[in-house]
Design an enzyme around this catalytic site. Structure first.
Site, PDB file in Angstrom:
ATOM      1  N   LYS A  30       0.800  -1.237   0.000  1.00  0.00           N
ATOM      2  CA  LYS A  30       0.000   0.000   0.000  1.00  0.00           C
ATOM      3  C   LYS A  30       0.831   1.285   0.000  1.00  0.00           C
ATOM      4  O   LYS A  30       0.344   2.361   0.349  1.00  0.00           O
ATOM      5  CB  LYS A  30      -1.030   0.049   1.151  1.00  0.00           C
ATOM      6  CG  LYS A  30      -1.882  -1.182   1.314  1.00  0.00           C
ATOM      7  CD  LYS A  30      -2.366  -1.769   0.032  1.00  0.00           C
ATOM      8  CE  LYS A  30      -3.446  -0.990  -0.651  1.00  0.00           C
ATOM      9  NZ  LYS A  30      -3.766  -1.622  -1.985  1.00  0.00           N
ATOM     10  N   HIS A  93       7.361  -7.343  -1.874  1.00  0.00           N
ATOM     11  CA  HIS A  93       7.110  -6.681  -0.590  1.00  0.00           C
ATOM     12  C   HIS A  93       8.047  -7.240   0.481  1.00  0.00           C
ATOM     13  O   HIS A  93       7.897  -6.909   1.662  1.00  0.00           O
ATOM     14  CB  HIS A  93       5.661  -6.893  -0.149  1.00  0.00           C
ATOM     15  CG  HIS A  93       4.637  -6.197  -1.005  1.00  0.00           C
ATOM     16  ND1 HIS A  93       4.803  -4.906  -1.460  1.00  0.00           N
ATOM     17  CD2 HIS A  93       3.438  -6.601  -1.480  1.00  0.00           C
ATOM     18  CE1 HIS A  93       3.741  -4.556  -2.183  1.00  0.00           C
ATOM     19  NE2 HIS A  93       2.915  -5.567  -2.212  1.00  0.00           N
ATOM     20  N   SER A 123      -5.100   2.982   4.047  1.00  0.00           N
ATOM     21  CA  SER A 123      -5.209   2.301   2.757  1.00  0.00           C
ATOM     22  C   SER A 123      -5.317   0.788   2.968  1.00  0.00           C
ATOM     23  O   SER A 123      -6.154   0.124   2.346  1.00  0.00           O
ATOM     24  CB  SER A 123      -3.980   2.639   1.907  1.00  0.00           C
ATOM     25  OG  SER A 123      -4.044   2.000   0.666  1.00  0.00           O
TER      26      SER A 123
HETATM   27  P1  A3P Z   1      -5.177   4.567  -1.287  1.00  0.00           P
HETATM   28  O1  A3P Z   1      -5.835   3.330  -0.757  1.00  0.00           O
HETATM   29  O2  A3P Z   1      -4.754   5.496  -0.192  1.00  0.00           O
HETATM   30  O3  A3P Z   1      -5.985   5.243  -2.327  1.00  0.00           O
HETATM   31  P2  A3P Z   1      -0.104  -0.508  -3.712  1.00  0.00           P
HETATM   32  O4  A3P Z   1      -0.080  -0.467  -5.182  1.00  0.00           O
HETATM   33  O5  A3P Z   1       1.249  -0.555  -3.075  1.00  0.00           O
HETATM   34  O6  A3P Z   1      -1.025  -1.575  -3.203  1.00  0.00           O
HETATM   35  O7  A3P Z   1      -0.689   0.900  -3.193  1.00  0.00           O
HETATM   36  C1  A3P Z   1      -2.033   1.234  -3.389  1.00  0.00           C
HETATM   37  C2  A3P Z   1      -2.223   2.688  -2.994  1.00  0.00           C
HETATM   38  O8  A3P Z   1      -1.592   3.517  -3.990  1.00  0.00           O
HETATM   39  C3  A3P Z   1      -3.702   3.084  -2.975  1.00  0.00           C
HETATM   40  O9  A3P Z   1      -3.810   4.118  -1.980  1.00  0.00           O
HETATM   41  C4  A3P Z   1      -3.869   3.611  -4.388  1.00  0.00           C
HETATM   42  O10 A3P Z   1      -5.006   4.422  -4.576  1.00  0.00           O
HETATM   43  C5  A3P Z   1      -2.566   4.403  -4.542  1.00  0.00           C
HETATM   44  N1  A3P Z   1      -2.275   4.671  -5.951  1.00  0.00           N
HETATM   45  C6  A3P Z   1      -2.222   3.818  -6.982  1.00  0.00           C
HETATM   46  N2  A3P Z   1      -1.991   4.458  -8.126  1.00  0.00           N
HETATM   47  C7  A3P Z   1      -1.909   5.778  -7.813  1.00  0.00           C
HETATM   48  C8  A3P Z   1      -1.696   6.966  -8.579  1.00  0.00           C
HETATM   49  N3  A3P Z   1      -1.530   6.922  -9.882  1.00  0.00           N
HETATM   50  N4  A3P Z   1      -1.654   8.150  -7.913  1.00  0.00           N
HETATM   51  C9  A3P Z   1      -1.819   8.214  -6.574  1.00  0.00           C
HETATM   52  N5  A3P Z   1      -2.027   7.116  -5.797  1.00  0.00           N
HETATM   53  C10 A3P Z   1      -2.075   5.925  -6.415  1.00  0.00           C
END
Ligand code: A3P
Length: 275
Positions: A30, A93, A123
């Site tokens: 996340k 991870h 998140s």
């Molecule tokens: P949120 O749940 O706070 O919206 P991962 O890919 O490591 O699982 O992380 C997911 C988080 O990154 C989510 O956060 C997601 O919305 C955010 N995320 C993914 N793409 C993004 C983008 N282009 N810009 C900003 N945040 C992004």
């Protein structure tokens, strides 16, 4: 039996043979893994949007420790990677101490993304609701207690971000923060790729939250609903820094701050809890 298979798979991950120009994207869950994966994929495809849309980002950047026969690409990503004798873009991870040694032996480049722990907890708690491989997060209160105690996938956020921070001087490692992810040219420079200003702007646009949210190659909607239930919440949920303020109660915030101060004491690693 299941446990033995798990141990055997872990051993398989540990002996993974990296190539010298492989790139490893290393994060705690996340922190923006998918976002960075798409940026890197775009950089390697010279900003060609169509080529990047051709395949889901989780196929373009395989997940090192993924071993689920139910995944669309059929299970072990280590095996998938080993069968691809070319540049590997790999996501993991795993904490830095548990990375397969071949990444270090081959002097591979590593990009790490960090994000403030309050947004990560927020998140994650929402992600645990829609991603069915995780246990029900219950209430925010319970999730926060579990997360500060390291009783979540990949355990402690603190150890993960701090240990990699310490490694950044001795390895070919770019340590990024979620808020800095739009610095595409900095990422490209680290990868040894020339990206002109116009191209960088194009990549920033294509990898914006709004664009990725509607792109089936990025939004995980191609996964079956029993894996990720998008009717509950989207994978790309909010995409901002500071969203935790809408979800933490005053007492939870105070307790979290105290724990945070204890955990980061003595480290020069510093997080912005909001922009
Ligand atoms: P949120 O749940 O706070 O919206 P991962 O890919 O490591 O699982 O992380 C997911 C988080 O990154 C989510 O956060 C997601 O919305 C955010 N995320 C993914 N793409 C993004 C983008 N282009 N810009 C900003 N945040 C992004």
């Amino acid at each position: 039996m299941k446990e033995e298979a798990g141990v055997a798979f872990q051993a398989q991950v540990q002996v993974f043979q990296a190539w010298p120009n492989d790139l490893l994207i290393c994060t705690f869950p996340k922190l923006g893994t998918t976002w960075l994966s798409e940026i890197v994929d775009m950089i390697y495809h010279d900003g060609n949007v169509e080529k990047c849309k051709w395949n889901a980002v989780f196929n373009q950047v395989p997940f090192l420790e993924m071993n689920d026969p139910n995944m669309p690409n059929g299970g072990s990503h280590v095996i998938l990677l080993a069968k691809t004798p070319s540049l590997h873009l790999v996501k993991t991870h795993l904490p830095v101490q548990l990375l397969p040694v071949s990444f270090w032996d081959q002097d591979c480049k590593v990009i790490y993304v960090a994000r403030n722990p309050k947004d990560v907890a927020t998140s994650s708690s929402y992600f645990y609701q829609m991603a069915k491989m995780h246990p029900d997060p219950s209430t925010m209160e319970e999730f926060l207690q579990n997360s500060t105690a390291g009783k979540v996938a990949y355990r402690s956020w603190y150890a993960h971000v701090k240990d990699c921070w310490e490694k950044r001087q001795e390895k070919r490692l770019l340590y990024l923060f979620y808020e800095d992810m739009k610095h595409v040219r900095k990422i490209a420079q680290f990868l040894g790729k020339e990206v002109a200003e116009g191209m960088a702007a194009k990549i920033v646009h294509h990898t914006s939250f709004q664009e990725m949210r509607k792109n089936p190659a990025d939004n995980y909607k191609t996964l079956p609903s029993w894996m990720m239930d998008h009717s509950l919440l989207p994978f790309l949920r909010k995409g901002i820094a500071g969203d935790w303020k809408k979800h933490f109660m005053v007492t939870q915030n105070k307790r979290f701050n105290k724990h945070y101060e204890e955990q980061v004491e003595g480290s020069d690693l510093c997080f912005h809890m909001e922009i």
